[in-house]
Design a protein around this motif. Sequence first.
Motif, short mmCIF file in Angstrom:
data_model
loop_
_atom_site.label_atom_id
_atom_site.label_comp_id
_atom_site.label_asym_id
_atom_site.label_seq_id
_atom_site.Cartn_x
_atom_site.Cartn_y
_atom_site.Cartn_z
N ALA A 485 67.90 9.09 -23.09
CA ALA A 485 66.83 9.22 -22.10
C ALA A 485 65.46 9.07 -22.75
N LEU A 486 65.30 9.63 -23.95
CA LEU A 486 64.02 9.50 -24.67
C LEU A 486 63.73 8.06 -25.04
N GLY A 499 49.49 4.82 -12.92
CA GLY A 499 48.67 5.59 -11.98
C GLY A 499 49.39 6.78 -11.39
N CYS A 500 49.81 6.69 -10.13
CA CYS A 500 50.36 7.84 -9.41
C CYS A 500 51.76 8.18 -9.92
N SER A 501 52.19 9.41 -9.61
CA SER A 501 53.49 9.89 -10.08
C SER A 501 54.63 9.08 -9.51
N THR A 502 54.47 8.57 -8.28
CA THR A 502 55.53 7.77 -7.66
C THR A 502 55.80 6.51 -8.46
N ASP A 503 54.73 5.84 -8.91
CA ASP A 503 54.90 4.61 -9.69
C ASP A 503 55.47 4.91 -11.08
N VAL A 504 55.01 6.02 -11.68
CA VAL A 504 55.55 6.39 -13.00
C VAL A 504 57.04 6.68 -12.89
N ASP A 509 62.66 5.55 -13.65
CA ASP A 509 63.98 5.57 -13.02
C ASP A 509 64.70 4.24 -13.22
N GLY A 510 63.92 3.17 -13.26
CA GLY A 510 64.52 1.86 -13.49
C GLY A 510 65.17 1.75 -14.86
N GLN A 511 64.68 2.55 -15.80
CA GLN A 511 65.26 2.56 -17.15
C GLN A 511 66.39 3.57 -17.27
#
Length: 731
Positions: A485-486, A499-504, A509-511
């Motif tokens: 995970a790291l 920027g926003c937490s949703t984009d982060v 999540d894609g990784q």
Amino acid sequence: MSWRRELLARDIESVIDVCIRDPACPFKNFEHSKNSFSFVLNVNGELAAYTFNVTEDYPDNSALTCLNFPDKPEIIRERIPVVFTRMASEHWKPVDVCLPDISSIQDKGGGDASALKSHNLMVIDDEQPPHSPSSVYTDGTCDTDDTDYDDMYYMDLDDEAYYCEDDEPDSSTHPLLLHDMEQVRKHFGPDAINGRVFTELRDIDVELNIDVSFLEEEISKAWCISRSEPIVVRLHCSLTKYLDANVPKVEVFQPSKSGHSGICSQLRKIAETVLLQQWKNVSNEKVQSQLKTAAPSPSKSPSSGCSASADQSNQKKTSKRLFPWQRSSSVNGQTVTPTGTDDLHLIPAATQNGKNAKVIPSLEHGFLVQLYTYLRNRIPTLSEFCVVCDEQHIFQNGAMLKPAVCERELCVFSFQTLGVMQDAAENIASGAEVVDLMVAMVVSSIKSSRRQLIFEPYPMVVDPRNPKELAFTPKKKNYERIQQALDSFISIREMLAAGCSTDVKKRMDGQDMLAYPLLQWIISSNRSHIVKLPEGRQIRFMHTPHQFLLLSSPPAKEATFRKAKMISGSTFAFHGSHIENWHSILRHGLINASGTKHQMHGAVYGKGIYLSPHSSVSFGYSGMGHGIHKQAKKQGAQALPKEPPTNRQNSPSTCRFLQSRNLTCIALCEVVNSRELTKHGHVWVCTNPDLVCTRFFFVYEDGKVGDQAVDTTQEKYTREIIAAMADCSAP
């Protein structure tokens, strides 16, 4: 119809009006009832149904649920048009929704309030909204904060689920309530309590203004509160029944702080718990009888009535003499020390069995004084207790500075699944360098050959795909999965760019689905206050751009330290430890590892925390062995070769983030010159952890270190350290 129901109806009508005027509007199929408002969103053929579920205290404590994710409602405290405007901007286009004016709702009466005003209570008709946009308090001042605290928790008369009803209600204010409010003013000053009356509901908002000026400036900054203004504990009580009514609702906040405060949330939960416990044992008749029989001395402190043992009482008397450093508060422009201020529970819990802070005071001065005293005593020890279950943390070295959730599984589930975990994106935006450092510490610890010993605490993370299970738990350690995970973390620069937490979260999540939850845990589990020092406030002789203020002592330990410092004085010394150990140190503090499984070096001079005034000694303990910065000699300065020109953007002095994972570090501590500090040449050993406090933290890349000739006992170094501490304490 109450003004809140009328406000809800108008808000729904304004949203529907905007939508029906535009045939292209993707919001369709509007339905609304007494307590809900539903609609369907059609985006490119994908349908999503949403429902606003509202309560009697609309717009507060409402929930927005997407039927595609029914188990993840969003708790909102905004009016429906405001939320709808955001949704329209995200899924359709910016729209201008008319926001009905609260003040336009017609006043439907109030009642005779002259008697209440004679007691210095502000009277508000419940069918008319409180003054908008600002609210007038009993002292005549105005609250211009945008946070709509005035609209909190006012319910209709027909809400029998919360309020008790009499067939023949008494319209007068209960005399015991007036007595208790007056007692708070008597013991803690005239500004310690406010009252706002809602005559038609026969309710009152009692506001206890708890002075927190006794906290040190550094601690208040770490807790994200202001020590220059009180913490307000608002109780929504019955005006006529007082203690014979149902348990009052609680709101805790600071007027100038519009954002979320973890300390206020924790204190609200504590207040709710003690109210539930005490409410079963109190009544107007019982308290009045105790007041008649108690006959307390006028000079007696309300804190002295605590139902504690004789030993505890003696300990509190001792604490009154121990802590003259506490600041007094200001009342009406006069500097005074409110009754009982010196009785605050500031002795570390380790020396009082961790119980004194939770002792319930007596009722001899009334219920409000009891509650005020209890909550005020809890504030200095908040970090010693779990923010969810309010049970004591069990650490090797006592409490740490920042409050956190304990490692009980039920608390972890509540903390993470209920959405109260700190938002990672907000932390990255406000302290990206610190997040970068904490991630580097975790990476170093998990890659260490000693990880089974030093990677503590082990993460406890709820599985995002199955919220009933833990993806990471100490009961089933999987170091390889954490490493995986790291490895999937995006860089801090990429997080900032997202920027926003949703984009982060989407990027991470894609990784790996566990990457973002693990990042949140790394941030929220940190128990120390660590802040990157700006270039103008850095300590020059340490020769690194990566310098941090590092505080880990809670108010109780800091108080003990300052008292001992007043008696014996203090000095500064370095503590060197490998980067892999600092994941644990930030969460557990510096510990006496001598003779334990965590000991890395021989304890030649006995058990204790090892320190040194000489940087070269501590650099060695940090595992540094090359790239040492050597101080230039005056006579040979001109013979030194010139450094090649460097790119200003990538030069060490301007590098914002860590460029390497090959890191070494060293802490600068303040230590009391007591008999518990023994000095063996360049090596010092302190057997009492309470007499050692971390102050600064320095990080070096690729084995490079600072000046090896630094000796903190020399005045020129001490002077610069003290100046840096003063800069960090400045607002």
